[in-house]
Design an enzyme around this catalytic site. Sequence first.
Site, PDB file in Angstrom:
ATOM      1  N   GLU A  11       8.291 -21.842   6.691  1.00  0.00           N
ATOM      2  CA  GLU A  11       8.632 -20.926   7.782  1.00  0.00           C
ATOM      3  C   GLU A  11       9.814 -21.418   8.598  1.00  0.00           C
ATOM      4  O   GLU A  11      10.457 -20.644   9.319  1.00  0.00           O
ATOM      5  CB  GLU A  11       7.436 -20.698   8.693  1.00  0.00           C
ATOM      6  CG  GLU A  11       7.067 -21.853   9.574  1.00  0.00           C
ATOM      7  CD  GLU A  11       5.960 -21.481  10.550  1.00  0.00           C
ATOM      8  OE1 GLU A  11       6.092 -21.883  11.720  1.00  0.00           O
ATOM      9  OE2 GLU A  11       4.985 -20.813  10.167  1.00  0.00           O
ATOM     10  N   GLU A  16       0.808  -1.222   0.000  1.00  0.00           N
ATOM     11  CA  GLU A  16       0.000   0.000   0.000  1.00  0.00           C
ATOM     12  C   GLU A  16       0.841   1.273   0.000  1.00  0.00           C
ATOM     13  O   GLU A  16       0.335   2.358  -0.320  1.00  0.00           O
ATOM     14  CB  GLU A  16      -0.921   0.016   1.237  1.00  0.00           C
ATOM     15  CG  GLU A  16      -1.998  -1.045   1.233  1.00  0.00           C
ATOM     16  CD  GLU A  16      -3.203  -0.671   0.391  1.00  0.00           C
ATOM     17  OE1 GLU A  16      -3.149   0.356  -0.322  1.00  0.00           O
ATOM     18  OE2 GLU A  16      -4.198  -1.402   0.436  1.00  0.00           O
TER      19      GLU A  16
END
Length: 311
Positions: free
Chosen positions: A112, A81
């Site tokens: 992960e 954004e």
Amino acid sequence: MASPRTESLHPDAAGIDMLPGVAALERLLAGQRAALETVAAALPALDAASALMAGAIASGGRLVYAGAGSSALMAMADALELPGTYGVDPDRILILMAGGLPRDSRMPGDTEDDAEEAARAAQAIRAGDLVIAVAASGATPYPMSIAREGRARGARVVAIANNPGAPIFELADVAVCLPTPPEVIAGSTRMGAGTAQKAALNLSSTLMGIRLGQVHDGMMVGLVADNAKLRGRARGMVERIAGVTPGAADGALAKAAGAVKPAVLIARGMSADSARALLGATEGNLRAALARIDDPDRAARREDTNHGSEE
């Protein structure tokens, strides 16, 4: 060994699977609210994190968002954004996510734990960058490795985690602890922990935008309009700040290639080149640029006073 808070059972979750839908949702919403409340205590840390973010961008560095699973998705949402909201060059943002950025609905969980892949990915980090490592547990190998390697390569580190005393905090210049309660659905950190992380990331990056001069009276003046919605928003900002008609705002935006800050100055009577030069002289701060137009002598005196105090 006690389970981390993010893996513990919530005391009010028993029997949730037998409740009517609305009653179950009420418990889930209560969990979200309780998680969000933890952000308030982290405001001083978020202020410090924001200062590091603004400093990295202002000095030519990059923001390196790192994480795995749902924490990485929160980090990615914030990162993606920033160009549209605050005009941050996309080349100044790097997203390192365990397993790579998703291309479809598949998001493998085993990645992960791949600290070696993280160490390889971290080779892209440079001195002057800022690593923002997000991990609900605060012990996930992938973001831990990114933070460790980033420090070794001369970057600074902001660590965001949801367990007090998380190991990742030991690698951080700024530790942002969001001690969210146990999840109503145990271990589902996309819920409360993710909500707190998203709020924390939003707050720190928004304050960064303010510090970089990309916000003026609550308006995102760093915006460069490239679609119909944003062109309308940009027009409204230029109208309001410059005090001109919609037609004049559109004309100024056309000369500024859709960029709000120079468009405001153009609407106030400057040429496009002069507007860009003035913004360069004020480090992109529109308020300072407008002050020079409105009262150049006073603005010059204020700058002289500021330089004198710095000396």
